[in-house]
Design a protein around this motif. Structure first.
Motif, PDB file in Angstrom:
ATOM      1  N   ARG A 129       0.878  -1.166   0.000  1.00 21.52           N
ATOM      2  CA  ARG A 129       0.000   0.000   0.000  1.00 21.52           C
ATOM      3  C   ARG A 129       0.914   1.215   0.000  1.00 21.52           C
ATOM      4  NH1 ARG A 129      -2.295  -3.857   2.436  1.00 21.52           N
ATOM      5  NH2 ARG A 129      -1.458  -3.631   4.507  1.00 21.52           N
ATOM      6  N   THR A 131       1.238   5.400  -0.365  1.00 19.16           N
ATOM      7  CA  THR A 131       0.671   6.747  -0.376  1.00 19.16           C
ATOM      8  C   THR A 131       1.816   7.677  -0.710  1.00 19.16           C
ATOM      9  OG1 THR A 131      -0.949   6.157   1.307  1.00 19.16           O
ATOM     10  CG2 THR A 131      -0.513   8.507   0.998  1.00 19.16           C
ATOM     11  N   THR A 140      -3.097   7.347  -3.250  1.00 18.97           N
ATOM     12  CA  THR A 140      -2.894   6.044  -2.609  1.00 18.97           C
ATOM     13  C   THR A 140      -3.217   4.933  -3.601  1.00 18.97           C
ATOM     14  OG1 THR A 140      -3.487   6.925  -0.438  1.00 18.97           O
ATOM     15  CG2 THR A 140      -3.602   4.548  -0.695  1.00 18.97           C
TER      16      THR A 140
END
Length: 151
Positions: A129, A131, A140
């Motif tokens: 993940r 961002t 994101t």
């Protein structure tokens, strides 16, 4: 006889040393903005190393990255990078180095793992993940990494 021993012993030693470290595996995933990779390579002391890397695919100036990487079912790496330097085009930045988190897993990796075992070990992981901030704001994405078939 002495010449045969001088040739045979080093050859056997090379074969013995190279056979335990002859495996490596890779998981990768990408989007229009990123390519993420986890390399799984032998490590004499810990059985294996999991090396997470990220490559920028856009030409935007990135000012900040926060990443969360679920490498295995029980391994979670996180970090922040201010003003990341991706260097030349087509280069990765290293996000983390991780090792198997139990003595049993270290022992299994030291003994060597095959394709089925590595797939079972990682299961549906790794997942990144990411961002990041660029000139257009904060974004994101989640990248699911897939096993790369051995050639």
């Amino acid at each position: 006889m002495k010449k045969i021993i001088m040739v045979l012993v080093p050859s056997l030693w090379l074969i013995a040393c190279s056979s335990s470290d002859s495996w490596s595996y890779e998981f990768d995933g990408s989007s229009k903005n990123w390519q993420a990779v986890v390399n799984v390579v032998p490590n004499e002391q810990n059985g294996a190393e999991f090396i997470g890397k990220l490559k920028k695919l856009s030409n935007k100036k990135i000012t900040y990255i926060h990443y969360e990487a679920d490498v295995t079912y029980s391994s979670h790496s996180t970090g922040n990078i201010d003003n990341p330097n991706f260097g030349e085009a087509d280069s990765y930045i290293e996000l983390f180095h991780d090792i198997p988190n139990t003595e049993q897993y270290r022992k299994e990796f030291k003994n060597g793992v095959d394709e089925r075992e590595i797939k079972d070990f990682f299961g549906n992981y790794p997942v990144f993940r990411i961002t990041w901030k660029d000139e257009k704001g904060e974004h994101t994405e989640t990248l699911n990494l897939k096993y790369v078939e051995t050639r």
